[in-house]
Design a protein around this motif. Sequence first.
Motif, PDB file in Angstrom:
ATOM      1  N   ILE A 112      12.864 -40.295 -14.792  1.00 17.64           N
ATOM      2  CA  ILE A 112      11.824 -41.044 -15.506  1.00 17.64           C
ATOM      3  C   ILE A 112      11.514 -42.325 -14.714  1.00 17.64           C
ATOM      4  CG2 ILE A 112      11.301 -42.268 -17.693  1.00 17.64           C
ATOM      5  CD1 ILE A 112      11.610 -39.341 -18.263  1.00 17.64           C
ATOM      6  N   PRO A 113      10.200 -42.660 -14.538  1.00 17.89           N
ATOM      7  CA  PRO A 113       9.866 -43.894 -13.813  1.00 17.89           C
ATOM      8  C   PRO A 113      10.488 -45.122 -14.491  1.00 17.89           C
ATOM      9  CG  PRO A 113       7.892 -42.611 -14.338  1.00 17.89           C
ATOM     10  CD  PRO A 113       9.023 -41.920 -14.994  1.00 17.89           C
ATOM     11  N   ARG A 114      10.860 -46.082 -13.656  1.00 21.65           N
ATOM     12  CA  ARG A 114      11.586 -47.287 -14.089  1.00 21.65           C
ATOM     13  C   ARG A 114      10.916 -47.999 -15.269  1.00 21.65           C
ATOM     14  NH1 ARG A 114      14.946 -50.417 -15.046  1.00 21.65           N
ATOM     15  NH2 ARG A 114      16.043 -51.994 -13.821  1.00 21.65           N
ATOM     16  N   GLU A 115       9.559 -48.103 -15.224  1.00 21.80           N
ATOM     17  CA  GLU A 115       8.873 -48.901 -16.257  1.00 21.80           C
ATOM     18  C   GLU A 115       8.926 -48.243 -17.643  1.00 21.80           C
ATOM     19  OE1 GLU A 115       7.502 -47.716 -13.496  1.00 21.80           O
ATOM     20  OE2 GLU A 115       5.732 -46.503 -13.971  1.00 21.80           O
ATOM     21  N   LYS A 116       9.278 -46.942 -17.693  1.00 18.59           N
ATOM     22  CA  LYS A 116       9.337 -46.270 -18.995  1.00 18.59           C
ATOM     23  C   LYS A 116      10.732 -46.302 -19.614  1.00 18.59           C
ATOM     24  CE  LYS A 116       5.437 -43.197 -18.337  1.00 18.59           C
ATOM     25  NZ  LYS A 116       5.024 -41.872 -17.895  1.00 18.59           N
ATOM     26  N   TRP A 117      11.703 -46.838 -18.870  1.00 20.63           N
ATOM     27  CA  TRP A 117      13.084 -46.830 -19.356  1.00 20.63           C
ATOM     28  C   TRP A 117      13.270 -47.490 -20.727  1.00 20.63           C
ATOM     29  CZ3 TRP A 117      16.854 -47.793 -14.597  1.00 20.63           C
ATOM     30  CH2 TRP A 117      16.728 -46.695 -13.734  1.00 20.63           C
ATOM     31  N   PRO A 118      12.601 -48.634 -20.993  1.00 18.66           N
ATOM     32  CA  PRO A 118      12.848 -49.296 -22.284  1.00 18.66           C
ATOM     33  C   PRO A 118      12.415 -48.458 -23.498  1.00 18.66           C
ATOM     34  CG  PRO A 118      11.836 -50.815 -20.730  1.00 18.66           C
ATOM     35  CD  PRO A 118      11.750 -49.457 -20.124  1.00 18.66           C
ATOM     36  N   HIS A 119      11.502 -47.471 -23.278  1.00 18.33           N
ATOM     37  CA  HIS A 119      11.000 -46.701 -24.428  1.00 18.33           C
ATOM     38  C   HIS A 119      11.474 -45.247 -24.417  1.00 18.33           C
ATOM     39  CE1 HIS A 119       8.450 -50.170 -24.301  1.00 18.33           C
ATOM     40  NE2 HIS A 119       8.021 -49.796 -23.099  1.00 18.33           N
ATOM     41  N   THR A 120      12.302 -44.865 -23.433  1.00 21.01           N
ATOM     42  CA  THR A 120      12.708 -43.455 -23.360  1.00 21.01           C
ATOM     43  C   THR A 120      14.140 -43.297 -23.862  1.00 21.01           C
ATOM     44  OG1 THR A 120      11.333 -43.313 -21.388  1.00 21.01           O
ATOM     45  CG2 THR A 120      12.785 -41.440 -21.838  1.00 21.01           C
ATOM     46  N   PRO A 121      14.336 -42.433 -24.875  1.00 23.60           N
ATOM     47  CA  PRO A 121      15.706 -42.209 -25.352  1.00 23.60           C
ATOM     48  C   PRO A 121      16.496 -41.344 -24.365  1.00 23.60           C
ATOM     49  CG  PRO A 121      14.181 -40.825 -26.568  1.00 23.60           C
ATOM     50  CD  PRO A 121      13.344 -41.655 -25.639  1.00 23.60           C
ATOM     51  N   VAL A 122      17.805 -41.544 -24.350  1.00 22.87           N
ATOM     52  CA  VAL A 122      18.665 -40.846 -23.396  1.00 22.87           C
ATOM     53  C   VAL A 122      18.616 -39.322 -23.557  1.00 22.87           C
ATOM     54  CG1 VAL A 122      20.741 -41.056 -24.846  1.00 22.87           C
ATOM     55  CG2 VAL A 122      20.986 -40.841 -22.371  1.00 22.87           C
ATOM     56  N   VAL A 123      18.324 -38.854 -24.797  1.00 14.97           N
ATOM     57  CA  VAL A 123      18.287 -37.395 -25.018  1.00 14.97           C
ATOM     58  C   VAL A 123      17.236 -36.693 -24.159  1.00 14.97           C
ATOM     59  CG1 VAL A 123      19.316 -37.196 -27.328  1.00 14.97           C
ATOM     60  CG2 VAL A 123      16.910 -37.823 -27.092  1.00 14.97           C
ATOM     61  N   ARG A 124      16.225 -37.464 -23.704  1.00 14.76           N
ATOM     62  CA  ARG A 124      15.181 -36.868 -22.883  1.00 14.76           C
ATOM     63  C   ARG A 124      15.693 -36.450 -21.497  1.00 14.76           C
ATOM     64  NH1 ARG A 124       9.904 -38.842 -23.096  1.00 14.76           N
ATOM     65  NH2 ARG A 124       9.671 -37.680 -21.151  1.00 14.76           N
ATOM     66  N   VAL A 125      16.696 -37.164 -20.989  1.00 14.66           N
ATOM     67  CA  VAL A 125      17.128 -36.894 -19.611  1.00 14.66           C
ATOM     68  C   VAL A 125      18.532 -36.291 -19.497  1.00 14.66           C
ATOM     69  CG1 VAL A 125      15.681 -38.729 -18.688  1.00 14.66           C
ATOM     70  CG2 VAL A 125      18.074 -39.206 -19.186  1.00 14.66           C
ATOM     71  N   MET A 126      19.334 -36.412 -20.577  1.00  9.50           N
ATOM     72  CA  MET A 126      20.736 -35.957 -20.474  1.00  9.50           C
ATOM     73  C   MET A 126      20.809 -34.432 -20.315  1.00  9.50           C
ATOM     74  SD  MET A 126      22.058 -35.966 -24.394  1.00  9.50           S
ATOM     75  CE  MET A 126      21.469 -34.673 -25.498  1.00  9.50           C
TER      76      MET A 126
END
Length: 373
Positions: free
Chosen positions: A298-312
């Motif tokens: 996920i691009p860096r700027e989206k980190w504050p709004h992306t839950p971990v379940v999306r990438v784990m």
Amino acid sequence: MNNSLRLMYIKGIPVEIHISWFLIFFLFTISLAQSYFPIMIEGLSTQVYWTAGIITSLLVFASVLIHELGHSFVALNDGIPIKKITLFIFGGVAQMEVEPKNPKSEFRVTAAGPLTSFTLALLAGSLYYFILSPGSIFSEAVFFIARINIIMAAFNLIPAFPLDGGRLFRSIIWHFSQNMLKATRIAVAIGSALSFFAMGAGFVIIFFQGNLFGIWLIFLGWLIYQAGQSSYSQLVFKDTFSGIKVSRIMSTNLQTISPDATLEQVADNFLHYKYGAFPVVYGSTTHGIVTIQDLKKIPREKWPHTPVVRVMTPLKECMVINPETDAAEVMMKMASQNIGRALVMRENGDLAGLLSRTDMMRFIQMHMVLGEE
Ligand SMILES: [Zn+2]
């Protein structure tokens, strides 16, 4: 081996062709069509020479495949599953999922390959001498196949581990010493000496005779040396871990992450704790595992709004092991499936720890420095 093409299944065993095979197939076809056949039988058309060249090359590789099937069928009979058979530039490999359990089984499985090649040579040779009339292109092809199978059997019997000859040699020492590790050490040492000899001979041939055949010797020697070393170190690993439970090696100082944590929070945890991965846990339920590489999805700027379940990696895709499992077994599985870490869970589904390759390396280091226990 990657870069392989799956051809077919024989008795459930996948048969693959590595891209390097095409080079050797091409070289074989050229030398058969342009020199072997025209020398043996004169005055035929180019088309006939090439057709005979291609068919004979295919038969050569069928012979390689049959040699590997010889190993594979005896292995299956001894309860050893075969992962796949790969044909490549130097012949073929039948990859066993586990090593033979005793020296007799190793002897049987190994001897089956060269015996199969000798049998093929005998069949083709008899066909040539007793049935076919010499002088036809077909009989010359059959004669060539007979010779190739003898060369194949003889080459494989060179006692350089992991060639068949080296394996037979190991099984004999193993039988008498009842010590597989020691037998492998001796077989690998002899194999390494022979491969250095082959590489040395390769250099001599190139520099003093100007013959490029030396490159093959160097390459082959290097390949055998590498294969011997890696199978020995794998065995040392296995020996170190056998009889040791996962619970003794795994990391237990677990820092977990909640499934609703954002990637920004996960990144903070990585910076703070400096672990390579975190289990994603809510209450007593484990949802998956997140590694530092997952953040890159996920691009860096989206980190504050992306839950971990999306990438784990979700639990159902994770390697899950029991704390009581033998670590040697887990190590082999992680290596063969190229998995970096596993979740250790108790029977009731509680998370007990994490097991990574780093944990295993650290354990080996400690084992080497502190000795047994
Ligand atoms: Zn073989």
